[in-house]
Write an enzyme that holds these catalytic residues in place. Structure first.
Site, mmCIF file in Angstrom:
data_model
loop_
_atom_site.group_PDB
_atom_site.id
_atom_site.type_symbol
_atom_site.label_atom_id
_atom_site.label_comp_id
_atom_site.label_asym_id
_atom_site.label_seq_id
_atom_site.Cartn_x
_atom_site.Cartn_y
_atom_site.Cartn_z
ATOM 1 N N LYS A 13 0.071 -12.335 -3.292
ATOM 2 C CA LYS A 13 0.453 -11.990 -4.671
ATOM 3 C C LYS A 13 1.967 -12.106 -4.857
ATOM 4 O O LYS A 13 2.440 -12.744 -5.792
ATOM 5 C CB LYS A 13 0.008 -10.546 -5.006
ATOM 6 C CG LYS A 13 -1.479 -10.283 -4.830
ATOM 7 C CD LYS A 13 -1.848 -8.869 -5.195
ATOM 8 C CE LYS A 13 -1.299 -7.809 -4.257
ATOM 9 N NZ LYS A 13 -1.843 -7.858 -2.883
ATOM 10 N N ARG A 88 -4.549 -0.783 -9.948
ATOM 11 C CA ARG A 88 -5.320 -0.763 -8.704
ATOM 12 C C ARG A 88 -6.521 0.156 -8.795
ATOM 13 O O ARG A 88 -7.270 0.275 -7.822
ATOM 14 C CB ARG A 88 -4.424 -0.252 -7.575
ATOM 15 C CG ARG A 88 -3.701 -1.337 -6.823
ATOM 16 C CD ARG A 88 -2.795 -0.651 -5.824
ATOM 17 N NE ARG A 88 -2.734 -1.350 -4.593
ATOM 18 C CZ ARG A 88 -1.730 -2.165 -4.256
ATOM 19 N NH1 ARG A 88 -0.746 -2.398 -5.080
ATOM 20 N NH2 ARG A 88 -1.724 -2.737 -3.080
ATOM 21 N N ARG A 127 4.132 -11.142 8.645
ATOM 22 C CA ARG A 127 5.116 -11.050 7.552
ATOM 23 C C ARG A 127 6.404 -10.385 8.037
ATOM 24 O O ARG A 127 6.377 -9.423 8.788
ATOM 25 C CB ARG A 127 4.546 -10.228 6.389
ATOM 26 C CG ARG A 127 5.619 -9.947 5.320
ATOM 27 C CD ARG A 127 5.078 -9.434 4.029
ATOM 28 N NE ARG A 127 4.151 -8.344 4.189
ATOM 29 C CZ ARG A 127 3.285 -7.961 3.251
ATOM 30 N NH1 ARG A 127 3.264 -8.574 2.093
ATOM 31 N NH2 ARG A 127 2.471 -6.960 3.472
ATOM 32 N N ARG A 160 7.504 -4.605 7.364
ATOM 33 C CA ARG A 160 7.320 -3.510 6.414
ATOM 34 C C ARG A 160 6.693 -2.319 7.130
ATOM 35 O O ARG A 160 5.837 -2.506 8.005
ATOM 36 C CB ARG A 160 6.400 -3.977 5.279
ATOM 37 C CG ARG A 160 7.089 -4.003 3.935
ATOM 38 C CD ARG A 160 6.306 -4.714 2.902
ATOM 39 N NE ARG A 160 5.019 -4.088 2.604
ATOM 40 C CZ ARG A 160 4.184 -4.506 1.654
ATOM 41 N NH1 ARG A 160 4.521 -5.546 0.921
ATOM 42 N NH2 ARG A 160 3.038 -3.904 1.434
ATOM 43 N N ARG A 171 -5.543 -0.064 4.180
ATOM 44 C CA ARG A 171 -5.178 -0.697 2.892
ATOM 45 C C ARG A 171 -6.301 -1.624 2.431
ATOM 46 O O ARG A 171 -6.650 -1.656 1.255
ATOM 47 C CB ARG A 171 -3.874 -1.482 3.033
ATOM 48 C CG ARG A 171 -2.645 -0.579 2.969
ATOM 49 C CD ARG A 171 -1.412 -1.245 3.544
ATOM 50 N NE ARG A 171 -1.054 -2.500 2.911
ATOM 51 C CZ ARG A 171 -0.231 -3.391 3.461
ATOM 52 N NH1 ARG A 171 0.310 -3.165 4.642
ATOM 53 N NH2 ARG A 171 0.056 -4.499 2.821
HETATM 54 P P1 AP5 Z 1 2.580 -11.673 0.306
HETATM 55 O O1 AP5 Z 1 2.859 -12.654 -0.776
HETATM 56 O O2 AP5 Z 1 3.665 -10.726 0.682
HETATM 57 O O3 AP5 Z 1 1.198 -10.896 0.011
HETATM 58 P P2 AP5 Z 1 0.828 -9.759 -1.036
HETATM 59 O O4 AP5 Z 1 -0.478 -10.098 -1.625
HETATM 60 O O5 AP5 Z 1 1.975 -9.505 -1.940
HETATM 61 O O6 AP5 Z 1 0.588 -8.577 -0.008
HETATM 62 P P3 AP5 Z 1 1.082 -7.065 -0.034
HETATM 63 O O7 AP5 Z 1 0.930 -6.573 1.394
HETATM 64 O O8 AP5 Z 1 2.444 -6.940 -0.647
HETATM 65 O O9 AP5 Z 1 0.019 -6.417 -0.931
HETATM 66 P P4 AP5 Z 1 -0.310 -4.940 -1.062
HETATM 67 O O10 AP5 Z 1 -1.120 -4.949 -2.277
HETATM 68 O O11 AP5 Z 1 -0.915 -4.354 0.158
HETATM 69 O O12 AP5 Z 1 1.138 -4.244 -1.131
HETATM 70 P P5 AP5 Z 1 2.026 -3.645 -2.306
HETATM 71 O O13 AP5 Z 1 3.423 -3.843 -1.970
HETATM 72 O O14 AP5 Z 1 1.514 -4.091 -3.622
HETATM 73 O O15 AP5 Z 1 2.136 -12.513 1.591
HETATM 74 C C1 AP5 Z 1 1.835 -11.899 2.826
HETATM 75 C C2 AP5 Z 1 2.369 -12.782 3.973
HETATM 76 O O16 AP5 Z 1 1.643 -13.999 3.980
HETATM 77 C C3 AP5 Z 1 3.835 -13.185 3.841
HETATM 78 O O17 AP5 Z 1 4.396 -13.231 5.121
HETATM 79 C C4 AP5 Z 1 3.797 -14.586 3.218
HETATM 80 O O18 AP5 Z 1 4.904 -15.380 3.604
HETATM 81 C C5 AP5 Z 1 2.488 -15.130 3.766
HETATM 82 N N1 AP5 Z 1 1.773 -15.981 2.792
HETATM 83 C C6 AP5 Z 1 1.588 -15.725 1.468
HETATM 84 N N2 AP5 Z 1 0.859 -16.698 0.890
HETATM 85 C C7 AP5 Z 1 0.556 -17.580 1.894
HETATM 86 C C8 AP5 Z 1 -0.179 -18.785 1.923
HETATM 87 N N3 AP5 Z 1 -0.752 -19.287 0.829
HETATM 88 N N4 AP5 Z 1 -0.293 -19.441 3.109
HETATM 89 C C9 AP5 Z 1 0.297 -18.936 4.205
HETATM 90 N N5 AP5 Z 1 1.015 -17.801 4.242
HETATM 91 C C10 AP5 Z 1 1.134 -17.114 3.091
HETATM 92 O O19 AP5 Z 1 1.658 -2.085 -2.186
HETATM 93 C C11 AP5 Z 1 2.067 -1.347 -1.044
HETATM 94 C C12 AP5 Z 1 1.592 0.095 -1.162
HETATM 95 O O20 AP5 Z 1 2.200 0.725 -2.312
HETATM 96 C C13 AP5 Z 1 0.065 0.280 -1.393
HETATM 97 O O21 AP5 Z 1 -0.659 0.271 -0.181
HETATM 98 C C14 AP5 Z 1 0.040 1.650 -2.100
HETATM 99 O O22 AP5 Z 1 0.172 2.693 -1.162
HETATM 100 C C15 AP5 Z 1 1.291 1.609 -2.977
HETATM 101 N N6 AP5 Z 1 1.005 1.097 -4.318
HETATM 102 C C16 AP5 Z 1 1.464 -0.068 -4.871
HETATM 103 N N7 AP5 Z 1 0.975 -0.245 -6.109
HETATM 104 C C17 AP5 Z 1 0.187 0.838 -6.354
HETATM 105 C C18 AP5 Z 1 -0.641 1.208 -7.450
HETATM 106 N N8 AP5 Z 1 -0.747 0.433 -8.542
HETATM 107 N N9 AP5 Z 1 -1.324 2.390 -7.368
HETATM 108 C C19 AP5 Z 1 -1.215 3.175 -6.284
HETATM 109 N N10 AP5 Z 1 -0.471 2.866 -5.201
HETATM 110 C C20 AP5 Z 1 0.212 1.706 -5.226
HETATM 111 MG MG MG Z 2 3.274 -7.882 -2.276
#
Ligand code: AP5
Ligand code: MG
Length: 219
Positions: A13, A88, A127, A160, A171
């Site tokens: 994402k 979410r 990552r 991270r 997660r």
């Molecule tokens: P990346 O693009 O970083 O993936 P992502 O989908 O953004 O993954 P996240 O881990 O950030 O998602 P998440 O939903 O768990 O975390 P968030 O920060 O939102 O890619 C991942 C890796 O793969 C990278 O190394 C990249 O280079 C590689 N990659 C990407 N695309 C690729 C491809 N096509 N091919 C090869 N490699 C690729 O949330 C974190 C925490 O915050 C949650 O767990 C929760 O506790 C809290 N939180 C956030 N939002 C909320 C909410 N709305 N409500 C409640 N709690 C929340």
């Molecule tokens: Mg992300």
């Protein structure tokens, strides 16, 4: 255009959002990134969020919804925005609809990245993020020019805090329980578009581009 990008942890994402933001000139609003900033700044919200994030649990809806409500009031969202990682839960999705309807707006498209679980784990475990500017890398798929150093700002690359094995599996579990049901919510509204997110970053972006072109053809 007001967009959501959805998908399980590690689906890509954030990686797609960075390109979408540049190409279509709309702000990228990631609640995860906002929480990480708040944790770094040791604010009250940050301290509370950390307790949940470290366990791979969701931060309570009330806190998250207020954060987004405030962010969507900023001027830069006037001509569209891209929400990443929000909503979410069903409660967050309903609150978002309410917040937007108060100002005569709505979500136009929901882009859902479909990626198998084995790939998610490989992506998350490899990552690396810049400690200073947050730029994202991968030890195999998106290497920095100099090992462990950010190409953009020269900062140190780290893992991270929530990218450890135990937290990641929770997660993913929480995603299936609480967030995946949202796909039906948006499908029922006729705005959900599923795309294959298992290919390379550029390949996935080509699907996104197609969605944006098709949407423009309709306007
Ligand atoms: P990346 O693009 O970083 O993936 P992502 O989908 O953004 O993954 P996240 O881990 O950030 O998602 P998440 O939903 O768990 O975390 P968030 O920060 O939102 O890619 C991942 C890796 O793969 C990278 O190394 C990249 O280079 C590689 N990659 C990407 N695309 C690729 C491809 N096509 N091919 C090869 N490699 C690729 O949330 C974190 C925490 O915050 C949650 O767990 C929760 O506790 C809290 N939180 C956030 N939002 C909320 C909410 N709305 N409500 C409640 N709690 C929340
Ligand atoms: Mg992300």
């Amino acid at each position: 255009m007001n967009l959501l990008i959805m998908g399980p942890p590690g689906a890509g994402k954030g990686s797609q959002a960075v390109i979408i933001k540049e190409r279509y000139n709309i702000p990228h609003i990631s609640t995860g990134a906002m929480f990480r900033e708040a944790i770094k700044a040791k604010t009250k919200t940050g301290l509370l969020a950390k307790e949940y994030i470290d366990k791979g649990e969701l931060v309570p809806d009330s806190v998250t919804i207020e954060l987004v409500r405030e962010r969507l009031q900023a001027d830069d969202t006037k001509n569209g925005f891209l929400l990443d990682g929000f909503p979410r839960t069903i409660a967050q999705a309903q609150a978002l609809d309410q917040i937007l309807s108060e100002v005569g707006k709505k979500i136009d498209k929901v882009i859902n990245l479909v990626v198998d679980e084995e790939i998610l784990v490989i992506r998350i475990s490899g990552r690396r993020v810049c400690k200073t500017c947050g730029e994202t890398y991968h030890i195999v798929n998106k290497k920095p020019k100099v090992e462990e150093i950010c190409d953009v700002c020269g900062g140190e690359l780290i893992q991270r805090a929530d990218d450890n094995v135990a937290t990641v599996s929770n997660r993913i579990k929480v995603y299936y329980e609480k967030t995946r049901p949202l796909l039906n919510y948006y499908d029922d509204k006729g705005i959900l578009i599923n795309i294959d997110g298992s290919g390379e970053i550029e390949e996935t972006f080509r699907y996104v581009e197609k969605i944006m072109e098709d949407a423009n053809d309709l306007t």
